[in-house]
Design a protein around this motif. Sequence first.
Motif, mmCIF file in Angstrom:
data_model
loop_
_atom_site.group_PDB
_atom_site.id
_atom_site.type_symbol
_atom_site.label_atom_id
_atom_site.label_comp_id
_atom_site.label_asym_id
_atom_site.label_seq_id
_atom_site.Cartn_x
_atom_site.Cartn_y
_atom_site.Cartn_z
ATOM 1 N N ASP A 75 -4.820 0.078 5.138
ATOM 2 C CA ASP A 75 -4.819 1.009 4.001
ATOM 3 C C ASP A 75 -6.207 1.140 3.375
ATOM 4 O O ASP A 75 -7.056 0.238 3.475
ATOM 5 C CB ASP A 75 -3.799 0.610 2.929
ATOM 6 N N THR A 100 -0.265 2.246 6.202
ATOM 7 C CA THR A 100 1.162 1.951 6.089
ATOM 8 C C THR A 100 1.986 3.169 5.690
ATOM 9 O O THR A 100 3.112 3.340 6.159
ATOM 10 C CB THR A 100 1.426 0.820 5.080
ATOM 11 N N CYS A 107 -3.811 5.889 0.961
ATOM 12 C CA CYS A 107 -4.614 6.654 1.931
ATOM 13 C C CYS A 107 -5.723 7.485 1.292
ATOM 14 O O CYS A 107 -6.507 8.112 1.998
ATOM 15 C CB CYS A 107 -3.700 7.582 2.747
ATOM 16 N N CYS A 124 -1.109 4.936 12.450
ATOM 17 C CA CYS A 124 -0.036 5.126 11.483
ATOM 18 C C CYS A 124 1.206 5.596 12.225
ATOM 19 O O CYS A 124 1.151 5.913 13.416
ATOM 20 C CB CYS A 124 -0.431 6.131 10.394
ATOM 21 N N THR A 128 3.884 9.658 9.068
ATOM 22 C CA THR A 128 2.711 9.506 8.206
ATOM 23 C C THR A 128 1.561 10.387 8.691
ATOM 24 O O THR A 128 0.816 10.958 7.878
ATOM 25 C CB THR A 128 2.277 8.035 8.149
#
Length: 329
Positions: A75, A100, A107, A124, A128
Amino acid sequence: MRHPTGLARTLKAKRRYVWLLAILLIAAVGILLLVELPKKGGAAPAPKLVFWGAARRVGGSCLIVENAGERFIIDCGALGETEGGTLPPHPDSLSFAILTHAHIDHCGLLAELVRAGFRGRIYCSEPTARLAPIMLAMERGISRDKMPREIFDRSLAALTPVPFGRTFSEKHMKFRLRRAEHLLGAASVEMWLPSGRDTVKLVVSGDLGGGNAVLIPPRDTLESADYVVIESTYGGVVRGSRGDSLETYEAFANAIGAALRRGGDVLVAAFTLGRTQEIIAVIDRFQRMGGIPADADVFVDSPTAQKITDVYRGMRGELSDWARSFYPG
């Protein structure tokens, strides 16, 4: 023919013993080196964790992992519109990143990371990889310091989707993503890191769902770990089980229904990603059940939330059994 004297025979025997001892000594040193070198110079040092963000504060999530001569992060989030956030040191030396989920506090600094020199992949989940560009575009649109388009596009191109549950290798370590329930695509990370002659298993939870989501399937159960880094924002809150998830929203739906029947309007403030989609689903469900007037108009005053809802509709296979009926194919 002359026969060797007793002295000559003794010297010859001694030379044999000397050679035998020398061979045994060399063999012993070789075995010692084979055993000790992996413990000393040839072994990877123990993994090192640096909590660069979201430590003693909410937001700015960033965990730096240093292992076997490589550095990577999990992250890279922003703290908020006013606080911004702090990038991890030496972004150009990071081998890769793992994301994540797509909330901005996890992000939001990815484009800044690329601008500062990061050139690796950003792993990811597949959802995502679809949601993060929408959220980052929203952030770029409201930012006073507009990110150059070329750098922004490069950061999106670094997003590398991987399926849940499949193990991948990268830079002396292995990892896989597991479902975290928090929102569509949210993941926990299981990692296997070399440490000397052993392997250390590290689990990073990411943000976890409360076990009562309407649209998202249950989080995966992780059976074991040597070390766990776990989020604890609501660690002291006891929530209902998945079996009564809709009942959890009953008071909410009844309050909306009562206000509408009195002739009022209801304004609900909700997060663009995740919460808005859950609320829309709950309102629709209780309209069908009678708790909310069926003829009530529902408006989502957010173009970004509408784009995100379209992603939810397009990824029915990633949703709960009930959600697949709510978003028919």
